[in-house]
Design an enzyme around this catalytic site. Structure first.
Site, PDB file in Angstrom:
ATOM      1  N   ASN A   1       0.925  -0.910  -0.270  1.00  0.00           N
ATOM      2  CA  ASN A   1       0.412   0.543   0.080  1.00  0.00           C
ATOM      3  C   ASN A   1       1.059   1.341  -0.158  1.00  0.00           C
ATOM      4  OD1 ASN A   1       1.036  -0.597   3.035  1.00  0.00           O
ATOM      5  ND2 ASN A   1      -0.719   0.034   3.439  1.00  0.00           N
TER       6      ASN A   1
ATOM      7  N   GLU B   1       0.029   5.111   0.451  1.00  0.00           N
ATOM      8  CA  GLU B   1      -0.362   6.794   0.796  1.00  0.00           C
ATOM      9  C   GLU B   1      -0.018   7.616   0.639  1.00  0.00           C
ATOM     10  OE1 GLU B   1      -1.016   5.568   5.530  1.00  0.00           O
ATOM     11  OE2 GLU B   1      -2.406   3.893   4.950  1.00  0.00           O
TER      12      GLU B   1
ATOM     13  N   GLU C   1      -2.979  -4.270  -3.769  1.00  0.00           N
ATOM     14  CA  GLU C   1      -3.730  -5.471  -4.087  1.00  0.00           C
ATOM     15  C   GLU C   1      -3.358  -4.959  -5.347  1.00  0.00           C
ATOM     16  OE1 GLU C   1      -4.928  -4.498  -0.962  1.00  0.00           O
ATOM     17  OE2 GLU C   1      -6.456  -5.969  -0.879  1.00  0.00           O
TER      18      GLU C   1
ATOM     19  N   CYS D   1     -10.756  -2.946  -4.920  1.00  0.00           N
ATOM     20  CA  CYS D   1      -9.825  -3.949  -5.618  1.00  0.00           C
ATOM     21  C   CYS D   1     -10.574  -4.973  -5.473  1.00  0.00           C
ATOM     22  CB  CYS D   1      -9.051  -4.366  -4.131  1.00  0.00           C
ATOM     23  SG  CYS D   1      -7.533  -2.928  -4.163  1.00  0.00           S
TER      24      CYS D   1
HETATM   25 ZN    ZN Z   1      -7.997  -1.890  -1.702  1.00  0.00          ZN
END
Ligand code: ZN
Length: 134
Positions: free
Chosen positions: A42, A44, A55, A88
């Site tokens: 991830n 941010e 993902e 996702c």
């Molecule tokens: Zn997601």
């Protein structure tokens, strides 16, 4: 399938998660039918809406390298049991088959939780705009 190798890779790359706002670290490893692995974390952003999940990073890396056939995705976090968000799931619906395995793992010093699902069970009602051709 290289499942243990993929789980280990997900744990290794968790250090690359850029999550200063939520403090929730997530990594994902996508396994292709020809045995390749694509990982993501991830990432941010101060403008929260620009954040991207692990993902989608993994899926976009694989797609941009010409891969289309996926066996499984590992989604790992030491912080939460990281079920994929709705965005996702919709991106997965574009490329995953109903039986693509989704393996969701939370593991840290306190313990381990693991959920294994087929993609169709994770996201049974997909938005679809596929045009039928004869
Ligand atoms: Zn997601």
């Amino acid at each position: 399938m290289k499942l243990n190798e993929a789980i280990n890779l997900a744990k290794q790359v968790i250090k690359f998660s850029y999550s200063p706002y939520s403090k929730i670290r997530v990594s994902a490893v996508l396994i292709t039918k020809d045995g390749k692995m694509y990982h993501g974390v991830n990432i941010e952003n101060a403008s929260y809406g620009l954040t991207i999940c692990a993902e989608r990073v993994a899926i976009f890396k694989a797609i941009s390298e010409g891969k289309r056939d996926f066996l499984a995705m590992i989604i790992y976090s030491p912080d939460v049991l990281p079920f994929p968000c709705g965005a996702c799931r919709q991106v997965m619906a574009e490329f995953f088959s109903p039986d693509t395995k989704i393996i969701i793992i939370r593991e840290n010093r306190e313990g381990k939780e693991k959920v294994i699902l087929k993609f169709d069970d994770l996201f049974p009602s997909k938005y679809s705009f596929k045009i039928k051709r004869n």
